[in-house]
Enzyme design. Structure first.
Site, PDB file in Angstrom:
ATOM      1  N   GLU A 119      55.008  19.952   7.932  1.00 30.59           N
ATOM      2  CA  GLU A 119      54.281  18.708   8.212  1.00 30.59           C
ATOM      3  C   GLU A 119      53.905  17.901   6.961  1.00 30.59           C
ATOM      4  O   GLU A 119      52.738  17.591   6.735  1.00 30.59           O
ATOM      5  CB  GLU A 119      53.034  19.024   9.045  1.00 30.59           C
ATOM      6  CG  GLU A 119      53.368  19.713  10.355  1.00 30.59           C
ATOM      7  CD  GLU A 119      52.149  20.139  11.171  1.00 30.59           C
ATOM      8  OE1 GLU A 119      51.011  19.886  10.724  1.00 30.59           O
ATOM      9  OE2 GLU A 119      52.341  20.730  12.238  1.00 30.59           O
ATOM     10  N   GLU A 129      59.024  24.331  18.072  1.00 25.70           N
ATOM     11  CA  GLU A 129      57.691  24.578  18.644  1.00 25.70           C
ATOM     12  C   GLU A 129      57.528  23.849  19.981  1.00 25.70           C
ATOM     13  O   GLU A 129      56.480  23.283  20.273  1.00 25.70           O
ATOM     14  CB  GLU A 129      56.598  24.115  17.672  1.00 25.70           C
ATOM     15  CG  GLU A 129      56.679  24.745  16.299  1.00 25.70           C
ATOM     16  CD  GLU A 129      55.548  24.326  15.364  1.00 25.70           C
ATOM     17  OE1 GLU A 129      54.520  23.803  15.863  1.00 25.70           O
ATOM     18  OE2 GLU A 129      55.687  24.532  14.149  1.00 25.70           O
TER      19      GLU A 129
END
Length: 363
Positions: free
Chosen positions: A162, A269
């Site tokens: 991220e 995910e």
């Protein structure tokens, strides 16, 4: 959307089994008996994975369903820096070791998650207090020690997690970037990881890439730039915490753009919440409408993944296996006990989106 809730802590995670046990009972009471879903690992012509945590290893139903459906396992929390790194640069890999050992004992390959994340490590890696030389030395030591511990035992690693700003406007400022440079900390992390585990596929992992086109574009430009700088990036991780209300075609467009880089792609995910996060108008959609949106968007994702060249299909991973395994239902997560954001219900039966995925996988 985040892979884990803000403020995740060990006390909350120790309480999670009790909260989920209650949730499991409620969900089971609502779920009619019926056939179990066909094994996903038998339907997917590539590794199918889910996440696991140490307390789940002691739940026979979780073990049974995981071994039924999965050929790959991602440690959900045990490899995050808040668990592995302690005061004074002390390390604790015991929970990580347990998950990895369980996976290997049961013939599952393991995907490591995650080495360097903007949201963790600042308490120990204090860029305001440490000299740059000490910061860099400890940074290298952590990556070398952690990744090297599992050398030859991991299929891949989320090396940097991220790095892109929430709205896609540039990159996140964090303790890593302030001490080592915005691109520098990422290049360095990939170099250290490559040296520590040369055969593993090394991923840059990010969320909202399908949901926010600007963020997807910024992410892919970052991958290109880091590769030019010499970072040994081996794959792209798209978390795919899907907003089921995004326009049709948006997922396909991102996957096509990502594929143009030629790297393996990991749907890393996947979940697809029925409930909206706060800040919008009241949600007046019916359950049937939400399910239809899930089926459409998850089906599009599976079809777009199947359209990739075979060598670019690294794995397809859901963040939790059954609805009751999801971080969204936990008290320390979104605390939504009625959420249904995964392919399987509490008992292991097929949710509506399961059928869209199964159909896409078998084309």
């Amino acid at each position: 959307m985040r892979a884990d809730p803000p403020g995740l802590n060990r006390r909350a995670l120790l309480a999670a089994p009790l909260a989920l046990a209650a949730c499991d009972r409620l969900a089971s009471a609502r779920t009619a008996d019926g056939p179990l879903a066909p094994p996903l690992k038998a339907l997917a012509p590539f590794p199918f994975g889910a996440t696991g945590m140490t307390w789940q290893l002691d739940q026979p139903d979780w073990v049974e369903q995981t071994l039924r459906h999965c050929s790959q396992l991602t440690p959900e929390w045990e490899q995050k820096m808040e668990r592995t790194l302690g005061p004074g640069f002390s390390y604790d890999f015991e929970p990580s070791d347990r998950v990895v050992a369980f996976a290997h004992h049961n013939g599952l390959r393991v995907h490591g998650h995650t080495v360097i994340w903007y949201s963790q490590g600042a308490e120990v890696f204090d860029d305001a207090q440490l000299s740059r030389a000490r910061f860099a030395a400890e940074y290298d030591r952590y990556i070398t020690t952690f990744v090297g511990r599992y050398r030859g035992r991991m299929a891949g690693w989320d090396v940097v997690n991220e790095p892109v700003a929430e709205d896609g406007n540039g990159l996140r400022d964090c303790h890593w970037s302030r001490a080592l440079g915005m691109d520098g900390y990422m290049v360095r992390a990939f170099e250290q990881a490559k040296a520590a585990d040369p055969e593993a596929v090394l991923f840059l992992n990010e969320y909202n890439l399908e949901n926010i086109p600007r963020k997807g574009a910024t992410f892919l430009k970052l991958v290109e730039r880091l590769l030019k700088l010499g970072a040994p990036i081996g794959g792209i991780g798209t978390q795919s915490h899907l907003d089921i209300e995004i326009p049709a075609g948006q997922i396909t467009a991102f996957m096509r753009d990502a594929a143009s880089l030629g790297l393996p792609i990991h749907v890393s995910e996947l979940d697809f919440p029925m409930q909206r996060d706060g800040g919008r108008m009241p949600d007046l959609r019916s359950t049937a409408e939400r399910r239809a949106q899930q089926v459409a968007r998850v089906g599009e994702l599976a079809e777009a993944f199947m359209a990739l060249p075979e060598h670019q299909r690294y794995a397809f991973t859901t963040w939790g296996l059954r609805d009751t395994d999801s971080w969204l239902v936990r008290a320390e997560g979104k605390n939504r006990p009625d959420e249904s954001a995964l392919l399987l219900d509490a008992r292991g039966g097929a949710n509506p989106a399961f059928h869209a995925v199964a159909e896409a996988f078998q084309r």
